[in-house]
Design a protein around this motif. Structure first.
Motif, mmCIF file in Angstrom:
data_model
loop_
_atom_site.group_PDB
_atom_site.id
_atom_site.type_symbol
_atom_site.label_atom_id
_atom_site.label_comp_id
_atom_site.label_asym_id
_atom_site.label_seq_id
_atom_site.Cartn_x
_atom_site.Cartn_y
_atom_site.Cartn_z
ATOM 1 N N LEU A 294 -46.418 11.523 -42.061
ATOM 2 C CA LEU A 294 -46.638 10.621 -40.927
ATOM 3 C C LEU A 294 -47.250 9.302 -41.369
ATOM 4 C CD1 LEU A 294 -47.935 12.778 -37.924
ATOM 5 C CD2 LEU A 294 -45.901 11.345 -37.991
ATOM 6 N N ILE A 295 -48.111 9.355 -42.380
ATOM 7 C CA ILE A 295 -48.797 8.149 -42.847
ATOM 8 C C ILE A 295 -47.807 7.133 -43.414
ATOM 9 C CG2 ILE A 295 -50.349 7.287 -44.660
ATOM 10 C CD1 ILE A 295 -51.863 8.413 -42.318
ATOM 11 N N VAL A 296 -46.772 7.586 -44.145
ATOM 12 C CA VAL A 296 -45.842 6.637 -44.783
ATOM 13 C C VAL A 296 -44.701 6.227 -43.861
ATOM 14 C CG1 VAL A 296 -46.365 7.519 -47.083
ATOM 15 C CG2 VAL A 296 -44.382 8.423 -45.849
ATOM 16 N N LEU A 297 -44.537 6.874 -42.708
ATOM 17 C CA LEU A 297 -43.437 6.512 -41.810
ATOM 18 C C LEU A 297 -43.519 5.060 -41.334
ATOM 19 C CD1 LEU A 297 -40.892 7.578 -40.469
ATOM 20 C CD2 LEU A 297 -42.295 8.419 -38.580
ATOM 21 N N PRO A 298 -44.686 4.543 -40.889
ATOM 22 C CA PRO A 298 -44.755 3.117 -40.525
ATOM 23 C C PRO A 298 -44.404 2.190 -41.688
ATOM 24 C CG PRO A 298 -46.650 4.288 -39.649
ATOM 25 C CD PRO A 298 -45.952 5.242 -40.572
ATOM 26 N N LEU A 299 -44.806 2.555 -42.907
ATOM 27 C CA LEU A 299 -44.500 1.742 -44.080
ATOM 28 C C LEU A 299 -42.994 1.675 -44.315
ATOM 29 C CD1 LEU A 299 -45.271 0.185 -46.643
ATOM 30 C CD2 LEU A 299 -45.662 2.383 -47.777
ATOM 31 N N MET A 300 -42.295 2.798 -44.142
ATOM 32 C CA MET A 300 -40.851 2.819 -44.339
ATOM 33 C C MET A 300 -40.149 1.915 -43.327
ATOM 34 S SD MET A 300 -40.540 6.906 -45.035
ATOM 35 C CE MET A 300 -38.784 6.970 -44.744
ATOM 36 N N ILE A 301 -40.607 1.942 -42.077
ATOM 37 C CA ILE A 301 -39.992 1.096 -41.045
ATOM 38 C C ILE A 301 -40.326 -0.377 -41.291
ATOM 39 C CG2 ILE A 301 -40.064 0.530 -38.575
ATOM 40 C CD1 ILE A 301 -40.333 3.523 -38.025
ATOM 41 N N PHE A 302 -41.595 -0.667 -41.613
ATOM 42 C CA PHE A 302 -42.009 -2.045 -41.893
ATOM 43 C C PHE A 302 -41.237 -2.596 -43.093
ATOM 44 C CE2 PHE A 302 -44.715 -5.376 -43.625
ATOM 45 C CZ PHE A 302 -45.132 -6.060 -42.484
ATOM 46 N N HIS A 303 -41.013 -1.749 -44.100
ATOM 47 C CA HIS A 303 -40.294 -2.162 -45.311
ATOM 48 C C HIS A 303 -38.901 -2.681 -44.954
ATOM 49 C CE1 HIS A 303 -38.873 -2.081 -49.475
ATOM 50 N NE2 HIS A 303 -37.817 -1.423 -49.035
ATOM 51 N N GLN A 304 -38.169 -1.921 -44.130
ATOM 52 C CA GLN A 304 -36.824 -2.359 -43.761
ATOM 53 C C GLN A 304 -36.862 -3.626 -42.917
ATOM 54 O OE1 GLN A 304 -33.963 -1.474 -44.839
ATOM 55 N NE2 GLN A 304 -32.810 -2.837 -43.490
ATOM 56 N N LEU A 305 -37.815 -3.717 -41.999
ATOM 57 C CA LEU A 305 -37.944 -4.917 -41.163
ATOM 58 C C LEU A 305 -38.216 -6.156 -42.013
ATOM 59 C CD1 LEU A 305 -40.028 -3.958 -37.984
ATOM 60 C CD2 LEU A 305 -37.693 -4.856 -38.060
ATOM 61 N N GLN A 306 -39.150 -6.027 -42.972
ATOM 62 C CA GLN A 306 -39.511 -7.195 -43.780
ATOM 63 C C GLN A 306 -38.325 -7.644 -44.634
ATOM 64 O OE1 GLN A 306 -42.908 -5.913 -46.102
ATOM 65 N NE2 GLN A 306 -41.675 -5.027 -47.724
ATOM 66 N N LEU A 307 -37.510 -6.698 -45.104
ATOM 67 C CA LEU A 307 -36.334 -7.070 -45.900
ATOM 68 C C LEU A 307 -35.318 -7.838 -45.051
ATOM 69 C CD1 LEU A 307 -35.644 -3.888 -48.074
ATOM 70 C CD2 LEU A 307 -36.778 -6.009 -48.744
ATOM 71 N N MET A 308 -35.039 -7.340 -43.851
ATOM 72 C CA MET A 308 -34.031 -7.991 -43.000
ATOM 73 C C MET A 308 -34.489 -9.376 -42.545
ATOM 74 S SD MET A 308 -32.415 -4.909 -40.687
ATOM 75 C CE MET A 308 -33.956 -4.504 -39.876
ATOM 76 N N VAL A 309 -35.736 -9.457 -42.082
ATOM 77 C CA VAL A 309 -36.237 -10.734 -41.561
ATOM 78 C C VAL A 309 -36.390 -11.755 -42.687
ATOM 79 C CG1 VAL A 309 -38.175 -11.873 -40.417
ATOM 80 C CG2 VAL A 309 -37.374 -9.658 -39.593
ATOM 81 N N CYS A 310 -36.923 -11.328 -43.824
ATOM 82 C CA CYS A 310 -37.156 -12.273 -44.924
ATOM 83 C C CYS A 310 -35.850 -12.709 -45.583
ATOM 84 C CB CYS A 310 -38.107 -11.667 -45.955
ATOM 85 S SG CYS A 310 -39.811 -11.557 -45.340
#
Length: 335
Positions: A294-310
């Motif tokens: 559960l702890i790494v789930l937000p990181l996995m979602i944030f990771h994909q978001l930062q790649l697409m937006v950046c």
């Protein structure tokens, strides 16, 4: 063609497949112990190869730009945690308390290295400063992240482990292989450079192993019974809000403090990133296995978001006109 920028990349699809595999076929008992040991070895190899890859010349080339590095570190280790804590009353109702613990963990992580440098290069930013800043953030995070975890999440993790225990384990499992790899760079640096594909395989493979092991333990502990669909959708919104705030803030601060466009690009891409490569192994050390999924789930979602937006931002920066070359002797030209 334009829509492809917003589609998940192959690695994200592999992450989704790994979570699905762990959800339907979780390992436990002796098999889980085997995967724990295999994961530890893979992560050590990953940081060993990254140490061998990092050039000392690149470190010294960017190290003198201290104002830029100070701003990036302040955003990474001060502003991000403050955003997570201050916005908690607004954002936590969108997710479960356990998921918000993962959001706070995300906020205390170091910056990523590969994507920050890749986007800076794509956008024609200050590359030596990006290499130095992102690499230093990773090393600094080995000490700072466990301390910040204890500060913002004092109730999380194994109560028997204090911050110094976590730092010691992270230094042993991550920093020591990195330092050994860097010291051996004169012997193996050329081999690692010529076999960049090998580093990518180890990079992605180690993360997939950690995610599989962590989610297996979480599934055995009943993760999906605790996680409603609306919490996942809320988590996506929370990550998008945090990313939007940080991207806006880094751009504003870079311009307000008088940095040029190349430095602004470096600040935006290094200051807004959070490292999946460092964050997933650290979670494995800091938190019990049943909590790590559960702890790494937000990181996995944030990771994909930062790649697409950046990716979109980098292309916008890259379309700016090339600076006019300065001709010696031309009136108005700088000496």
């Amino acid at each position: 063609m334009a829509r492809s920028r917003f589609l998940p990349d192959n690695f994200t699809l592999m992450l989704i497949a790994t979570v699905a595999l762990a959800s339907f076929v979780p390992v436990s008992g002796a098999a889980a112990h085997f995967f724990e040991n295999l994961t530890t070895a893979a992560v050590a190899l990953l940081f060993f190869l990254h140490g061998a890859k990092l050039s000392r010349e690149a470190i010294f080339a960017g190290i003198g730009h201290w104002r830029l590095h100070l701003l990036v570190f302040a955003v990474t280790f001060v502003v991000f945690p403050i955003i997570g804590v201050v916005l908690r009353p607004v954002l936590e109702p969108l997710v479960t308390p356990q998921l918000y613990a993962g959001v706070l963990y995300l906020c205390v992580l170091p910056a990523t290295v590969q994507s920050a440098i890749a986007f800076t290069a794509m956008a024609r930013g200050n590359m030596p400063a990006a290499i130095c800043s992102a690499s230093a953030s990773t090393l600094l995070g080995i000490v700072v992240t466990p301390l910040l975890v204890k500060l913002v999440l004092p109730q999380a993790g194994d109560a028997q482990h204090n911050a110094l225990d976590s730092i010691g384990k992270i230094m042993l499992q991550l920093l020591l292989p990195f330092v050994v790899g860097h010291l051996l760079r004169p012997l193996i640096g050329d081999f690692v450079k010529k076999n960049a594909r090998m580093l990518k395989v180890v990079d992605q493979g180690s993360i997939l192993l950690v995610v599989f092991t962590a989610f297996s333990a979480a599934v055995v502990a009943g993760i999906w019974r605790q996680l409603p669909l609306e919490a996942l959708l809320g988590l996506l919104l929370v990550c998008a809000i945090i990313l939007a705030i940080v991207l806006t803030l880094t751009t504003f601060l870079a311009r307000k403090l008088g940095f040029n466009k190349e430095d602004e690009i470096t600040i935006v891409f290094c200051g807004s990133k959070k490292s999946l490569v460092s964050g997933v192994p650290m979670a494995k050390v800091i938190f019990p296995s049943a909590e790590a999924g559960l702890i790494v789930l937000p990181l996995m979602i944030f990771h994909q978001l930062q790649l697409m937006v950046c990716a979109v931002l980098a292309q916008r920066y890259a379309r700016r006109p090339e600076p006019e070359p300065v001709q010696p002797g031309v009136p108005g030209a700088k000496a």
